[in-house]
Motif scaffolding. Structure first.
Motif, short mmCIF file in Angstrom:
data_model
loop_
_atom_site.label_atom_id
_atom_site.label_comp_id
_atom_site.label_asym_id
_atom_site.label_seq_id
_atom_site.Cartn_x
_atom_site.Cartn_y
_atom_site.Cartn_z
N LYS A 161 3.42 9.97 -2.69
CA LYS A 161 4.28 10.89 -1.95
C LYS A 161 3.49 11.70 -0.94
N ASN A 162 2.27 12.04 -1.29
CA ASN A 162 1.44 12.86 -0.41
C ASN A 162 0.37 12.06 0.33
N GLY A 163 0.55 10.74 0.37
CA GLY A 163 -0.40 9.89 1.07
C GLY A 163 -1.05 8.86 0.15
N PRO A 164 -1.86 7.97 0.69
CA PRO A 164 -2.47 6.91 -0.11
C PRO A 164 -3.54 7.44 -1.06
N VAL A 165 -3.64 6.79 -2.23
CA VAL A 165 -4.68 7.11 -3.21
C VAL A 165 -5.32 5.80 -3.68
N VAL A 166 -6.59 5.86 -4.00
CA VAL A 166 -7.33 4.67 -4.46
C VAL A 166 -7.20 4.56 -5.98
N LEU A 167 -6.71 3.42 -6.44
CA LEU A 167 -6.60 3.15 -7.87
C LEU A 167 -7.86 2.54 -8.43
N GLU A 168 -8.46 1.62 -7.69
CA GLU A 168 -9.60 0.87 -8.20
C GLU A 168 -10.36 0.24 -7.04
N VAL A 169 -11.65 0.02 -7.25
CA VAL A 169 -12.47 -0.73 -6.30
C VAL A 169 -13.14 -1.85 -7.10
N ASN A 170 -12.97 -3.06 -6.64
CA ASN A 170 -13.41 -4.24 -7.39
C ASN A 170 -14.60 -4.89 -6.71
N SER A 171 -15.65 -5.18 -7.49
CA SER A 171 -16.87 -5.80 -6.94
C SER A 171 -16.84 -7.32 -6.99
N ASN A 172 -15.82 -7.91 -7.59
CA ASN A 172 -15.66 -9.37 -7.53
C ASN A 172 -14.18 -9.70 -7.36
N PRO A 173 -13.57 -9.19 -6.28
CA PRO A 173 -12.13 -9.37 -6.11
C PRO A 173 -11.76 -10.84 -5.89
N GLY A 174 -10.66 -11.24 -6.52
CA GLY A 174 -10.12 -12.56 -6.24
C GLY A 174 -9.49 -12.57 -4.85
N PHE A 175 -9.41 -13.76 -4.25
CA PHE A 175 -8.78 -13.82 -2.93
C PHE A 175 -7.88 -15.05 -2.75
N LYS A 176 -7.59 -15.75 -3.83
CA LYS A 176 -6.70 -16.91 -3.73
C LYS A 176 -5.33 -16.52 -3.20
N THR A 177 -4.71 -15.53 -3.82
CA THR A 177 -3.37 -15.11 -3.40
C THR A 177 -3.40 -14.46 -2.02
N LEU A 178 -4.45 -13.70 -1.74
CA LEU A 178 -4.58 -13.07 -0.43
C LEU A 178 -4.66 -14.12 0.67
N GLU A 179 -5.45 -15.17 0.47
CA GLU A 179 -5.53 -16.24 1.45
C GLU A 179 -4.19 -16.92 1.64
N ALA A 180 -3.50 -17.19 0.52
CA ALA A 180 -2.20 -17.87 0.59
C ALA A 180 -1.16 -17.00 1.30
N ALA A 181 -1.20 -15.69 1.04
CA ALA A 181 -0.19 -14.79 1.60
C ALA A 181 -0.41 -14.51 3.08
N THR A 182 -1.67 -14.47 3.50
CA THR A 182 -1.98 -14.02 4.86
C THR A 182 -2.53 -15.11 5.78
N GLY A 183 -3.03 -16.20 5.21
CA GLY A 183 -3.65 -17.25 6.02
C GLY A 183 -5.06 -16.92 6.44
N VAL A 184 -5.59 -15.80 5.98
CA VAL A 184 -6.96 -15.39 6.31
C VAL A 184 -7.95 -16.14 5.43
N ASN A 185 -9.04 -16.61 6.03
CA ASN A 185 -10.04 -17.37 5.28
C ASN A 185 -11.15 -16.41 4.80
N ILE A 186 -10.92 -15.83 3.62
CA ILE A 186 -11.88 -14.87 3.06
C ILE A 186 -13.18 -15.56 2.69
N ALA A 187 -13.08 -16.77 2.15
CA ALA A 187 -14.29 -17.50 1.75
C ALA A 187 -15.23 -17.69 2.93
N ARG A 188 -14.68 -18.02 4.09
CA ARG A 188 -15.52 -18.21 5.29
C ARG A 188 -16.20 -16.90 5.69
#
Length: 297
Positions: free
Chosen positions: A255-282
């Motif tokens: 309600k009062n703006g964005p807040v950080v829930l978590e920061v991940n040091s080994n984030p997955g990116f399979k769904t992110l690549e599929a959803a956005t078309g961005v090549n994170i692995a590259r």
């Protein structure tokens, strides 16, 4: 150039999508690449110098290693292999201390708070006598209870009442984290993927029906999202504060703006690549090349 992807998955599990993608992209770019399984390493110490063995033979270091520390418990113990590689001068990222700080939710909160990065109200609870005060400090019910370690939504529970909270806290853990429930988010959060100080992709994650956690592993769905300048700045500052070369920052729109829930040091990116078309692995492999070349100059 020879790239290694350091996998912490057990030997009876197949390599992850992310590991395989980085290996494939690296080979497509003309690099030698292999996935290194942590459980195949042996650390050997003697009076002359420490050694690393891999499959029983002396390990010849890769030019650069991308670490994938999918460790949920006893992180300092299991990540000692990364620490040893650093002592031996090997080029790798993310690095030991940065990973340790993200694996411990209290350390993460301390660092984000120190750098004035917005987080939900949080109380570290150690005693039964402090339950009522702690619940009040995080704006009452519903509230979130977290274990100090965990990922993929593990160890995260929503509690609706004081009676439920008192029943849930079994005190078989040294402490709990009570956190404000961000009602305005409605079971959605944003995953922002950062590599070397640049945002490479972002998606909105929505929890499945009947679930408040939006983690993909728990059935959440990912879709493209336009993020604000404030959200971009918060994501970049979070990764910088934790000294990560790459990371996934999970943000809720409160309600009062964005807040950080978590920061991940080994984030997955399979769904992110599929959803956005961005090549994170590259992006990761390209930075690995740049990093290795810079170290040899």
């Amino acid at each position: 150039m020879n790239l290694g992807v350091l996998s912490f998955r057990s030997l009876n599990r197949k390599s992850s999508y992310e590991e395989l993608q980085m290996k494939r992209i690296a080979r497509d770019m003309g690099l030698k690449a292999r996935i290194l399984r942590v459980n195949r390493f042996q650390m050997v110490y003697d009076q002359e110098s420490p050694q690393l063995l891999y499959n029983g033979k002396r390990y010849k270091p890769n030019d650069v290693i991308i670490t994938r520390p999918s460790v949920l418990r006893d992180a300092d113990l299991h990540l000692s292999i990364i620490n040893q590689m650093e002592f031996m001068g090997m080029a790798l990222f993310n690095r030991y201390k940065s990973i340790i700080n993200t694996k411990n939710k209290i350390k993460t909160i301390q660092i984000l708070e120190h750098f004035n990065i917005p987080i939900p109200k949080t109380v570290v609870l150690r005693r039964k006598e402090d339950i009522a005060k702690a619940a009040k400090l995080v704006n009452g019910f519903p509230l979130i209870v977290k274990a100090p370690f965990g990922s993929f939504g593990n160890g995260v529970t929503i509690i609706e009442s004081m009676r439920a909270l008192q029943s849930f806290l079994t005190w078989n853990k040294p402490l709990y984290l009570l956190q404000q429930y961000v009602k305005h988010s409605r079971g959605k959060d944003i995953r922002i993927f950062v590599v070397n100080g640049e945002i490479k992709g972002a998606m909105m994650r929505s929890a499945k029906k009947g679930e408040f956690r939006s983690n993909i592993e728990l059935g959440g769905k990912g879709m493209p999202v336009e993020i604000t300048e404030e959200e971009k700045t918060i994501a970049l500052r979070s990764v910088q504060a934790l000294n990560l070369t790459y990371g996934g920052v999970d943000i809720m729109r409160g309600k009062n703006g964005p807040v950080v829930l978590e920061v991940n040091s080994n984030p997955g990116f399979k769904t992110l690549e599929a959803a956005t078309g961005v090549n994170i692995a590259r992006s990761l492999v390209e930075y690995a090349i740049e990093y290795a070349e810079r170290r040899t100059q």
